[in-house]
Design a protein around this motif. Structure first.
Motif, mmCIF file in Angstrom:
data_model
loop_
_atom_site.group_PDB
_atom_site.id
_atom_site.type_symbol
_atom_site.label_atom_id
_atom_site.label_comp_id
_atom_site.label_asym_id
_atom_site.label_seq_id
_atom_site.Cartn_x
_atom_site.Cartn_y
_atom_site.Cartn_z
ATOM 1 N N GLY B 32 0.785 -1.238 0.000
ATOM 2 C CA GLY B 32 0.000 0.000 0.000
ATOM 3 C C GLY B 32 0.816 1.287 0.000
ATOM 4 O O GLY B 32 0.276 2.362 0.222
ATOM 5 N N PHE B 36 -0.734 5.008 -0.263
ATOM 6 C CA PHE B 36 -0.555 5.924 0.864
ATOM 7 C C PHE B 36 -0.014 7.271 0.386
ATOM 8 O O PHE B 36 -0.530 8.337 0.749
ATOM 9 C CB PHE B 36 0.411 5.292 1.870
ATOM 10 N N LEU B 116 4.688 0.088 6.555
ATOM 11 C CA LEU B 116 3.359 -0.463 6.290
ATOM 12 C C LEU B 116 3.455 -1.976 6.320
ATOM 13 O O LEU B 116 4.367 -2.555 5.726
ATOM 14 C CB LEU B 116 2.844 -0.010 4.917
ATOM 15 N N ASN B 144 -1.951 -1.977 7.444
ATOM 16 C CA ASN B 144 -2.897 -1.650 6.377
ATOM 17 C C ASN B 144 -3.978 -2.719 6.354
ATOM 18 O O ASN B 144 -3.712 -3.864 6.004
ATOM 19 C CB ASN B 144 -2.163 -1.577 5.041
ATOM 20 N N ASP B 173 -5.819 2.848 6.915
ATOM 21 C CA ASP B 173 -6.345 2.568 5.585
ATOM 22 C C ASP B 173 -5.661 3.534 4.637
ATOM 23 O O ASP B 173 -5.919 4.741 4.673
ATOM 24 C CB ASP B 173 -7.866 2.755 5.564
ATOM 25 N N ALA B 174 -4.772 3.011 3.824
ATOM 26 C CA ALA B 174 -3.935 3.871 2.973
ATOM 27 C C ALA B 174 -4.761 4.642 1.954
ATOM 28 O O ALA B 174 -4.276 5.596 1.363
ATOM 29 C CB ALA B 174 -2.874 3.030 2.261
ATOM 30 N N SER B 180 -4.537 7.919 7.072
ATOM 31 C CA SER B 180 -3.112 7.974 6.726
ATOM 32 C C SER B 180 -2.412 9.108 7.475
ATOM 33 O O SER B 180 -1.300 8.943 7.984
ATOM 34 C CB SER B 180 -2.938 8.166 5.217
#
Ligand SMILES: Nc1nc2c(ncn2[C@@H]2O[C@H](COP(=O)(O)OP(=O)(O)O)[C@@H](O)[C@H]2O)c(=O)[nH]1
Ligand SMILES: [Mg+2]
Lengths: 126, 196
Positions: B32, B36, B116, B144, B173-174, B180
């Motif tokens: 991710g 991100f 991450l 993530n 949650d990217a 973020s």
């Protein structure tokens, strides 16, 4: 596992030939004066004669609009960072570009920067 | 000759900006990172390449000698202007051990790293965590949460990753800017706490 748009995978590309041409065969040195986040712009009083090298001209044109980091210049010009560092280094020495030095990593400075980063993130996203 | 780059003014930094800072966003493939950086960046994310030499098998000398090959590694990055004077760059890069030259460049002057991790593939995070630790970059963990992932408690993840008790671990949650930004804020607070 392979993902279709995986950019990080190392590739051997024909483009690798170009950097050496652009930089006249010079080593892609790790010039510590210019980091990924060194900020660069056109000098306020540049020399009257323009550089002959087309890539240098293109870089100067890009930098005429304002400040960009070395990484952004590389991204916009689609050149490897090592090549851009050399071009920027030359153009700075020739008086065409001026730079703002990257932050020294002294603790005291870090403290101030972290404070500003935190305040900035909170103001923007908090 | 290269074509003229037509860029509008928004690509440039405010002229008042004096200082650039850097935070790394690291993790294995498909964890991710690009998402991100795209979520957080004020400019369309850019990509750069580092050209580097890679020692052939059995060659330990990092200066390389005959037998070295040249490869490029891409990293994506984004930008966040955080005050009149300060700009923050987020650099995303994977953690292959062989990309040491890139890591030297990336780690120099980095404030810290956000690692991450995907709770379903924790073991894939070990190489990148080794690198971050090797370069002495302080880091925090952002988990993530992909859709449909059975939830692991953050405690379980902390244990599986063998983290120091003080290392923060948060869900992220990217794709979501608020989420973020929160994980970056946790990282920055942690970096501050280490200076005290
Ligand atoms: N559900 C979910 N999917 C994500 C999240 N972050 C990334 N993805 C997806 O996971 C895939 C890999 O993400 P990417 O950002 O390219 O990973 P990278 O290889 O680390 O840069 C993409 O298809 C993303 O859309 C997330 O927080 N939740
Ligand atoms: Mg990516």
């Amino acid at each position: 596992m392979t993902t279709s748009d995986e950019p990080e995978l190392a590739q051997e590309t024909a483009e690798l030939v170009r950097p050496y041409v652009i930089t006249n065969g010079r080593d892609l040195l790790d010039d510590s004066d210019f980091s990924l986040i060194t900020l660069v712009t056109m000098h306020r009083e540049p020399p009257r004669t323009k550089p002959l090298d087309p890539e240098k001209l293109r870089l100067l044109e890009l930098c005429a609009g304002g400040f960009l980091s070395v990484a952004e210049i590389a991204g916009h010009m689609q050149l490897p960072v090592g090549v851009v560092k050399i071009l920027v280094s030359d153009l700075t020495a020739e008086g065409h570009l001026s730079t703002r030095a990257p932050i020294p990593s002294a603790q005291l400075v870090d403290r101030q920067i972290l404070e500003e980063v935190l305040n900035g993130l909170q103001a923007r996203f908090g | 000759m290269g074509s003229r780059l037509d860029l509008d003014d928004s690509v440039y930094l405010r002229s008042s900006v004096q200082t650039a800072a850097k935070i790394l966003v690291v993790g294995h493939f498909a964890v991710g990172k690009t998402t991100f950086i795209g979520t957080m960046s004020e400019i369309p994310p850019l990509r750069t390449e580092e050209v580097m030499t890679q020692a052939g098998a059995g060659i330990d000398d990092p200066k390389g000698a005959p037998g070295k090959t040249t490869t490029t590694v891409a990293m994506d990055f984004g930008r966040l202007t955080l005050s009149e004077k300060l700009v923050l760059y987020l650099f995303g890069t994977p953690g292959q051990q062989r990309f040491v030259q890139v890591w030297e460049d990336l780690s120099r002057g980095a404030l810290g790293a956000l690692v991450l991790v995907d709770p379903e593939r924790l073991e894939e995070s070990f190489p990148v965590m080794d690198l971050v630790e090797h370069y002495g970059i302080p880091y925090t963990i952002a988990v993530n949460q992909f859709d449909g992932t059975p939830s692991h408690s953050l405690e379980e993840i902390r244990e599986a990753l063998d983290l120091l008790p003080e290392t923060p671990v948060v869900n992220c949650d990217a794709r979501d800017q608020r989420s973020s930004a929160d994980s970056l804020i946790v990282l920055v607070r942690y970096l501050q706490s280490r200076l005290n």
